[in-house]
Design an enzyme around this catalytic site. Structure first.
Site, PDB file in Angstrom:
ATOM      1  N   HIS A   1      38.965  39.305  52.034  1.00 47.53           N
ATOM      2  CA  HIS A   1      40.084  39.815  51.258  1.00 47.53           C
ATOM      3  C   HIS A   1      39.847  41.255  50.818  1.00 47.53           C
ATOM      4  O   HIS A   1      38.711  41.723  50.735  1.00 47.53           O
ATOM      5  CB  HIS A   1      40.330  38.926  50.046  1.00 47.53           C
ATOM      6  CG  HIS A   1      40.945  37.611  50.400  1.00 47.53           C
ATOM      7  ND1 HIS A   1      41.230  36.650  49.459  1.00 47.53           N
ATOM      8  CD2 HIS A   1      41.348  37.088  51.581  1.00 47.53           C
ATOM      9  CE1 HIS A   1      41.774  35.594  50.040  1.00 47.53           C
ATOM     10  NE2 HIS A   1      41.853  35.842  51.338  1.00 47.53           N
TER      11      HIS A   1
ATOM     12  N   GLU B   1      40.068  42.736  47.927  1.00 44.76           N
ATOM     13  CA  GLU B   1      39.276  42.955  46.711  1.00 44.76           C
ATOM     14  C   GLU B   1      37.783  42.908  47.015  1.00 44.76           C
ATOM     15  O   GLU B   1      37.014  43.760  46.555  1.00 44.76           O
ATOM     16  CB  GLU B   1      39.634  41.906  45.647  1.00 44.76           C
ATOM     17  CG  GLU B   1      41.092  41.912  45.226  1.00 44.76           C
ATOM     18  CD  GLU B   1      41.980  40.983  46.052  1.00 44.76           C
ATOM     19  OE1 GLU B   1      43.051  40.617  45.540  1.00 44.76           O
ATOM     20  OE2 GLU B   1      41.616  40.606  47.189  1.00 44.76           O
TER      21      GLU B   1
ATOM     22  N   CYS C   1      42.594  35.918  44.450  1.00 41.39           N
ATOM     23  CA  CYS C   1      42.270  34.498  44.588  1.00 41.39           C
ATOM     24  C   CYS C   1      41.014  34.185  43.770  1.00 41.39           C
ATOM     25  O   CYS C   1      40.340  35.079  43.272  1.00 41.39           O
ATOM     26  CB  CYS C   1      42.061  34.145  46.063  1.00 41.39           C
ATOM     27  SG  CYS C   1      40.504  34.773  46.747  1.00 41.39           S
TER      28      CYS C   1
ATOM     29  N   CYS D   1      37.739  35.923  45.213  1.00 41.68           N
ATOM     30  CA  CYS D   1      37.650  37.348  44.894  1.00 41.68           C
ATOM     31  C   CYS D   1      37.432  37.556  43.395  1.00 41.68           C
ATOM     32  O   CYS D   1      36.729  38.485  42.986  1.00 41.68           O
ATOM     33  CB  CYS D   1      38.890  38.091  45.369  1.00 41.68           C
ATOM     34  SG  CYS D   1      38.952  38.263  47.167  1.00 41.68           S
TER      35      CYS D   1
END
Length: 165
Positions: A78, A80, A104, A107
């Protein structure tokens, strides 16, 4: 002569960098970007959702449904997490992260562990899902602020026409 009016705010600028970073994503469904900023408003990391280094984009699946190993989910990093990993050893304590999507739970763990103290997001389209609820639980317990970005513009046009500079 007075200074120019109508310039973008810091939040609009950094969220714009996050959104621009997301355009590097090869994901056919979701292009998410993130931008980490220190207390001096200096960018210290950017990232987008994509495969790990050394994993070729054409050799892994991008599907959203199907058997687990036939989807993108076990393989994609992801935005992040990539922004944190791309910060090149910078101390992220007291930094803030701008991200296109509310992070999420996975992350969020990395955000907390890295020392980031504020999350600014554009979309919360998964609000109410278990991963989003877990993220909020952890952010609240860790004392990390989070907020939806406030902007005064709806879009920003970038031009690569050199006569526009």
């Amino acid at each position: 002569m007075k200074k120019r009016e109508g310039y973008i705010s810091w939040d609009e600028y950094f969220m714009g960098i996050a959104l621009l970073s997301g355009h590097r994503s090869k994901d056919p469904n979701t292009q998410v970007g993130a931008c980490i900023v220190n207390k001096k408003n200096r960018i210290v990391g950017t990232g987008y959702n994509g495969l790990p280094v050394g994993c070729h984009d054409d050799e892994f699946p991008w599907a959203k449904t199907g058997a687990f190993l036939e989807t993108k989910y076990p393989f994609v990093c992801h935005a992040e997490l990539n922004a944190i990993l791309n910060s090149i050893g910078t101390d992220l304590h007291n930094c803030r992260i701008y991200t296109a999507l509310f992070p999420c739970n996975e992350c969020t763990k990395a955000i907390i562990q890295s020392g980031i103290t504020e999350v600014i997001y554009l979309s919360d389209k998964y609000e109410g899902t278990e991963p989003a609820r877990a993220s909020r639980m952890m952010l609240n317990k860790a004392g990390i602020k989070y907020r939806k970005v406030e902007v005064n513009i709806s879009s920003l046009l970038l031009s690569f026409n050199e006569t526009d500079v």
